[in-house]
Design a protein around this motif. Structure first.
Motif, mmCIF file in Angstrom:
data_model
loop_
_atom_site.group_PDB
_atom_site.id
_atom_site.type_symbol
_atom_site.label_atom_id
_atom_site.label_comp_id
_atom_site.label_asym_id
_atom_site.label_seq_id
_atom_site.Cartn_x
_atom_site.Cartn_y
_atom_site.Cartn_z
ATOM 1 N N LEU A 121 0.835 -1.194 0.000
ATOM 2 C CA LEU A 121 0.000 0.000 0.000
ATOM 3 C C LEU A 121 0.873 1.248 0.000
ATOM 4 O O LEU A 121 1.926 1.282 0.653
ATOM 5 C CB LEU A 121 -0.902 0.025 1.234
ATOM 6 C CG LEU A 121 -1.952 -1.077 1.356
ATOM 7 C CD1 LEU A 121 -2.625 -0.998 2.721
ATOM 8 C CD2 LEU A 121 -2.991 -0.947 0.242
ATOM 9 N N ILE A 122 0.438 2.273 -0.717
ATOM 10 C CA ILE A 122 1.122 3.561 -0.669
ATOM 11 C C ILE A 122 0.843 4.188 0.692
ATOM 12 O O ILE A 122 -0.305 4.433 1.053
ATOM 13 C CB ILE A 122 0.649 4.493 -1.798
ATOM 14 C CG1 ILE A 122 0.919 3.861 -3.172
ATOM 15 C CG2 ILE A 122 1.356 5.852 -1.681
ATOM 16 C CD1 ILE A 122 2.374 3.564 -3.461
ATOM 17 N N GLU A 123 1.908 4.417 1.452
ATOM 18 C CA GLU A 123 1.775 4.948 2.805
ATOM 19 C C GLU A 123 1.963 6.462 2.849
ATOM 20 O O GLU A 123 1.340 7.153 3.648
ATOM 21 C CB GLU A 123 2.803 4.280 3.721
ATOM 22 C CG GLU A 123 2.719 4.716 5.169
ATOM 23 C CD GLU A 123 3.797 4.079 6.022
ATOM 24 O OE1 GLU A 123 3.472 3.589 7.118
ATOM 25 O OE2 GLU A 123 4.972 4.064 5.588
ATOM 26 N N PRO A 138 -1.872 8.577 -0.602
ATOM 27 C CA PRO A 138 -1.772 7.400 0.267
ATOM 28 C C PRO A 138 -3.055 6.570 0.256
ATOM 29 O O PRO A 138 -4.152 7.094 0.058
ATOM 30 C CB PRO A 138 -1.529 8.010 1.649
ATOM 31 C CG PRO A 138 -0.938 9.348 1.382
ATOM 32 C CD PRO A 138 -1.608 9.830 0.134
ATOM 33 N N GLY A 139 -2.875 5.267 0.487
ATOM 34 C CA GLY A 139 -4.012 4.361 0.576
ATOM 35 C C GLY A 139 -4.213 3.495 -0.641
ATOM 36 O O GLY A 139 -4.895 2.464 -0.567
ATOM 37 N N LEU A 190 -1.656 1.581 -9.992
ATOM 38 C CA LEU A 190 -2.246 1.529 -8.662
ATOM 39 C C LEU A 190 -3.713 1.130 -8.736
ATOM 40 O O LEU A 190 -4.409 1.448 -9.705
ATOM 41 C CB LEU A 190 -2.141 2.898 -7.980
ATOM 42 C CG LEU A 190 -0.741 3.472 -7.775
ATOM 43 C CD1 LEU A 190 -0.834 4.879 -7.208
ATOM 44 C CD2 LEU A 190 0.082 2.578 -6.864
ATOM 45 N N LYS A 191 -4.176 0.465 -7.700
ATOM 46 C CA LYS A 191 -5.595 0.154 -7.562
ATOM 47 C C LYS A 191 -6.198 1.182 -6.621
ATOM 48 O O LYS A 191 -5.882 1.217 -5.427
ATOM 49 C CB LYS A 191 -5.785 -1.254 -7.002
ATOM 50 C CG LYS A 191 -7.245 -1.666 -6.855
ATOM 51 C CD LYS A 191 -7.350 -3.077 -6.288
ATOM 52 C CE LYS A 191 -8.804 -3.490 -6.101
ATOM 53 N NZ LYS A 191 -8.906 -4.861 -5.520
ATOM 54 N N GLU A 192 -7.061 2.034 -7.178
ATOM 55 C CA GLU A 192 -7.707 3.071 -6.388
ATOM 56 C C GLU A 192 -9.194 2.756 -6.244
ATOM 57 O O GLU A 192 -9.661 1.708 -6.701
ATOM 58 C CB GLU A 192 -7.464 4.433 -7.037
ATOM 59 C CG GLU A 192 -5.970 4.768 -7.129
ATOM 60 C CD GLU A 192 -5.688 6.126 -7.726
ATOM 61 O OE1 GLU A 192 -6.626 6.747 -8.279
ATOM 62 O OE2 GLU A 192 -4.526 6.582 -7.647
ATOM 63 N N GLU A 193 -9.941 3.644 -5.619
ATOM 64 C CA GLU A 193 -11.361 3.376 -5.353
ATOM 65 C C GLU A 193 -12.146 3.087 -6.619
ATOM 66 O O GLU A 193 -13.054 2.249 -6.626
ATOM 67 C CB GLU A 193 -11.984 4.568 -4.618
ATOM 68 C CG GLU A 193 -11.521 4.711 -3.175
ATOM 69 C CD GLU A 193 -12.255 5.823 -2.458
ATOM 70 O OE1 GLU A 193 -13.131 6.467 -3.087
ATOM 71 O OE2 GLU A 193 -11.964 6.053 -1.269
ATOM 72 N N VAL A 197 -5.419 2.571 -11.985
ATOM 73 C CA VAL A 197 -5.009 3.818 -12.631
ATOM 74 C C VAL A 197 -3.506 3.746 -12.871
ATOM 75 O O VAL A 197 -2.741 3.426 -11.963
ATOM 76 C CB VAL A 197 -5.332 5.053 -11.762
ATOM 77 C CG1 VAL A 197 -4.879 6.328 -12.473
ATOM 78 C CG2 VAL A 197 -6.817 5.114 -11.439
ATOM 79 N N SER A 198 -3.099 4.036 -14.102
ATOM 80 C CA SER A 198 -1.683 4.014 -14.452
ATOM 81 C C SER A 198 -1.122 5.432 -14.416
ATOM 82 O O SER A 198 -1.727 6.361 -14.959
ATOM 83 C CB SER A 198 -1.494 3.412 -15.848
ATOM 84 O OG SER A 198 -0.125 3.346 -16.177
#
Length: 423
Positions: A121-123, A138-139, A190-193, A197-198
């Protein structure tokens, strides 16, 4: 007379050449000798060998066996770089570098990830960095780095199977991978809500290079408080004058915030000590250290003290310090130093852990250079510098999910309370 002078001249030239051994050729390269030289320097002169876990001797043995089979100097250097990353010390580096090497960490880093529940996870996101400007927050879950799954990316960094690594090493490895290769564009998935997304990102050094072309620090008034932020400039002598100008402009403020969160490249005491001097009225200890030498481990070396001496103008009001994942080396030294000389509070996240005062030695068996910590650093209370954490911890410390600065907001609240309590 001329003949004598000529002979002396050529004798001096000959002596200088004898002192500078010729580079080893591929034909003469001996991988076993090169490994013995590297391991010998680490065991005799590296002041942080005792930080390694119980399995570390097994790691040395495994890499030693592989190094003995290295078919070229480049293969040996690449393997040695992977080995040294197991120390989890950004100050421990081996070169020369080429375009296929990873960016130096944390200077070449703008994202912080952590391994939790079998995902990354991106912190945190470095404020003002390429990732921050692209909108990464983050998240988010890390899915790929340059087309590699996180597992593959970590293995590329550390050179061993993913399943053999501790959680700490997995986190260290992924954060090097996130910085990408030297001077190359990165692609972060990244996997976002709302789904994957690249993010195409410029080379992580780009933001640092741009920063180096600007002012060494910035300062402003935020209400009744002063705020000074360093721009990765603790190795630039111009920073001392810029800080003096900033302090002079902010002397009438009620309190001060000193932001050391963007100091990943460290610096030197010639810059740091005059800055610390603006906060002391007498010669004051700010850091302790021991020097390890060949045959003298740091545990047996004399404990020495580094001092800050008064430097005008003196700032007498309360001050807080901001530190975090991109506070490195001399930035870490200044953080513990400001804590020692009277900061109201240090706010932020654990720092970058660039271990010790460093030196560089040449490894003649491989034409490589090795940079390593030979001085063990301590807080004035006798604890190791690398064990220090901000008194008020906050995560993320640079950018939150809304793109705001959580550490600065908290610092303003802390100072407002301190001022109210003093009335």
């Amino acid at each position: 007379m001329r003949t004598l002078i000529g002979r002396l001249f050529f004798l001096l030239i000959a002596i200088s050449f004898l002192g500078c051994s010729a580079p080893v050729t591929e034909e003469d390269f001996d991988a076993e000798s090169a490994w013995e030289e590297l391991e010998g320097v680490l065991r005799e002169q590296y002041a942080y060998l005792d930080r390694q876990d119980a399995a570390f001797e097994e790691t040395i043995g495994a890499f030693k066996a592989r190094a003995a089979k290295a078919g070229s100097i480049k293969e040996f250097i690449d393997l040695s770089q992977s080995f040294l990353r197991h120390f989890q010390d950004p100050h421990l580096n081996l070169g020369p570098y080429d375009e296929n090497d990873f960016s130096v960490f944390p200077t070449g880093s703008d994202l912080r990830a952590v391994y939790e529940d079998e995902i990354f996870l991106i912190e945190d996101v470095k404020a003002g960095g390429t990732a921050d400007l692209a909108g990464i927050r983050p998240g988010a879950e890390l899915i790929e780095i340059d087309g590699l799954e996180p597992k593959e990316a970590v293995e590329a960094v550390l050179g061993v199977p993913f399943d053999s690594l501790s959680a700490d090493k997995l986190t260290y490895g992924i954060n090097i991978a996130l910085g990408g290769y030297r001077n190359r564009q990165r692609e972060i998935l990244l996997k976002e809500e709302d789904g994957p997304v690249s993010y195409p990102l410029a080379a992580s050094y780009q933001a640092i290079d741009e920063l180096n072309n600007g002012p060494t620090l910035s300062f402003e008034r935020i209400g009744e408080f002063g705020y000074i932020r360093f721009n990765n400039s603790l190795g630039n002598q111009e920073t001392t004058r810029a800080f003096e100008d900033a302090i002079s402009s902010l002397l009438d403020t009620e309190a001060l915030i000193i932001d050391l969160r963007n100091t990943p490249s460290g610096g030197n005491t010639g810059v740091a000590e005059p800055i610390l001097g603006h906060f002391v009225e007498t010669k004051t200890a700010y850091q302790l250290y021991r020097t390890q030498k060949k045959g003298v481990p740091y545990t047996e070396a004399e404990m020495k003290t580094a001092y800050a001496k008064p430097n005008a103008p003196y700032y007498s009001k309360p001050f807080v310090v901001l530190a975090g994942r991109w506070t490195g080396s001399m930035g870490e030294g200044m953080t513990i130093g400001l804590d020692a000389i009277g900061a109201v509070e240090v706010i932020g996240a654990p720092m970058a852990d660039l271990l010790g005062g460093i030196k560089t030695t040449k490894l003649k068996e491989s034409n490589a250079w090795l940079e390593f910590g030979f001085e063990r650093m301590y807080h004035v209370d006798g604890t190791f510098r690398e064990d220090y954490e901000p008194g008020t911890m906050i995560s993320p410390a640079d950018r939150d999910a809304n793109g705001d600065d959580p550490s600065l907001s908290l610092a303003l609240s802390v100072l407002e309370k301190a001022i109210q309590d003093s009335k």
